[in-house]
Design an enzyme around this catalytic site. Structure first.
Site, short mmCIF file in Angstrom:
data_model
loop_
_atom_site.label_atom_id
_atom_site.label_comp_id
_atom_site.label_asym_id
_atom_site.label_seq_id
_atom_site.Cartn_x
_atom_site.Cartn_y
_atom_site.Cartn_z
N LEU A 64 43.49 41.43 43.33
CA LEU A 64 42.87 41.43 44.65
C LEU A 64 43.56 40.47 45.61
CD1 LEU A 64 39.17 41.61 43.42
CD2 LEU A 64 40.75 43.48 43.95
N ARG A 65 44.58 39.77 45.09
CA ARG A 65 45.50 38.96 45.89
C ARG A 65 44.88 37.73 46.54
NH1 ARG A 65 50.01 39.81 43.46
NH2 ARG A 65 51.30 41.51 44.22
N ASP A 305 45.85 49.49 37.63
CA ASP A 305 46.87 48.45 37.74
C ASP A 305 47.19 48.18 39.20
OD1 ASP A 305 48.55 46.49 36.79
OD2 ASP A 305 50.24 47.82 36.46
#
Length: 443
Positions: A64-65, A305
């Site tokens: 989700l950065r 992914d």
């Protein structure tokens, strides 16, 4: 809010349910499946005629950065992408910056996700501090903060004694260790070893990079009794080793990514950086074995992914491009394609259940007790269970246009301009705990 979803095709792989009927929701939970009580008065009625009403999807692998990579994705955008893809629960990896190795970071992430009310978030804690493979994290504290397992993400542990100690500790407390099997030294290439990599002059990653790691993990499982989930198996040999481990009743589960399941190294074409992925795309025989392994239950789940990558990091020469692709919004459609449930106007029951099981009951079985109170109803349509629901049109065909994706990451190997094929399955509505997390507007 009381919601009545009428006349939908109710499909629940866990129970084998496949019938046209109604789904009644009260107070965030399913109050009736098939037919609502005569005295049920809905605040909102949704006509699902011609649509499939299924459990919300559960994705075991998404980045989700946040924190640290907000230029590639933020919690708001990526959880919105999950909801747009019918995903109601997502497991996020710990390779953020800083890594998820402190309880405070995990608690902050979960709190922000709860406030957004788009998707349930289940973090994996870092197995070692800073993912450096040297010092174990405080797993008990991370568990209390909400971690469902412990992972190194893509960072292989070089010191097998550290890995052994981590698995011993995890076994003592009943935690699950999530590992992507890849040898630290053999796995340094950018493409799968083979004729394509040789022709293109790209450094190769041999199958042995995966199988050596699996052999090591299996022996440590045998010695410690730890539960291990093998992440994103990519080769035919890897599938066979998982099959053998399961035949020996070892506590091992495994998943495969939508990328490895559908694509091969030939799809790299002329150095297409959208195909720069981890694990690297392998040969057709590997893809065929992965598809068969998912069908026969050797592989427990299909994962997106999801790894959003910025334009600057992706539009580089193949070997320098950052690996990864956006996948949350494609998970359902690619599951349908794998199962052959995209080939007719009305997919048959067996194929549709197979597709949905790979992204609902399969992932839930991997998470098991880590889901807590949700373990008995997540990934299911059951009276009294949590109302996480995905309503989709199985017949609607669409082309993947990167700019139209909700995710902040716009790079995908399944863009129509690259593959030339359409996908089936358009999400119309996503409910999380009975609340609308996503609703398709227009056609």
């Amino acid at each position: 809010m009381k919601i009545l979803i009428k006349n939908g095709r109710l499909v629940d792989p866990a129970s084998g349910l496949d019938q046209v009927g109604d789904l009644a929701i009260t107070g965030g939970r399913i109050s009736a499946v098939g037919q609502a009580n005569a005295d049920f008065t809905a605040d909102r009625v949704i006509d699902a005629t011609g649509l499939v009403v299924a459990p919300g999807l559960v994705d075991l692998a998404a980045r989700l950065r946040e924190p640290g990579h907000e230029h590639e994705g933020m919690l708001e955008s990526e959880l919105a992408a999950a909801a747009a893809g019918g995903v109601t629960s997502v497991v996020c990896l710990p390779d953020t910056d800083p890594a998820l190795d402190e309880p405070g970071l995990v608690e902050m992430l979960k709190l922000r996700a709860r406030k957004l009310s788009r998707c349930r978030l289940f973090p994996l804690g870092a197995l070692t501090r800073g993912l450096k493979g040297e010092t174990l994290t405080e797993m008990a504290e991370l568990h209390e903060a909400g971690c469902v397992g412990y992972s190194q993400a893509e960072v292989a542990i070089k010191d097998t004694q550290v890995l052994q100690r981590a698995m011993q500790y995890a076994s003592t407390f009943g935690y699950t260790v999530w590992l992507r099997p890849q040898d630290a030294w053999l796995g340094k290439g950018v493409a799968a070893s083979g004729s394509v990599a040789t022709r293109l002059g790209l450094s190769g990653v041999p199958v042995s990079a995966e199988t050596i790691a699996i052999h090591t993990i299996v022996e440590l499982v045998r010695a410690t009794g730890a539960r291990v989930h093998l992440c994103r198996i990519s080769s035919a040999a890897g599938v066979e080793l998982v099959r053998q481990a399961k035949a020996q009743k070892l506590p091992i589960t495994a998943d495969v990514s939508i990328n490895s399941l559908m694509l091969t190294d030939v799809d790299i074409g002329y150095f297409n950086p959208a195909m720069r992925l981890t694990p690297p795309l392998r040969q057709g025989r590997d893809r065929d074995a992965l598809q068969a392994g998912l069908a026969d239950g050797t592989l427990d789940a299909l994962v997106s992914d999801h790894t959003p990558v910025s334009e600057d990091e992706k539009t580089l020469p193949f070997g320098e491009a950052e690996p990864g692709a956006t996948g949350l919004e494609l998970l359902l459609s690619l599951a349908l394609k794998w199962a052959g449930a995209d080939q007719t106007d009305q997919p048959d029951a067996a194929r549709l259940r197979r597709a949905l099981a790979a992204v609902t009951t399969g992932p839930v079985s991997v998470l098991g007790d880590a889901l807590g109170s949700l373990s008995s109803s997540a990934g299911r349509l059951t009276p009294g269970g949590v109302a996480d629901v995905c309503v989709f049109d199985p017949t609607h065909r669409w082309q993947v246009t990167p700019d139209a994706l909700v995710s902040q990451g716009k790079h995908t190997p399944f863009a129509f301009e690259s593959t030339g094929f359409e996908l089936a399955g358009q999400v119309r509505l996503t409910l999380v705990a009975g609340q609308v997390a996503y609703e398709k507007q227009g056609n």
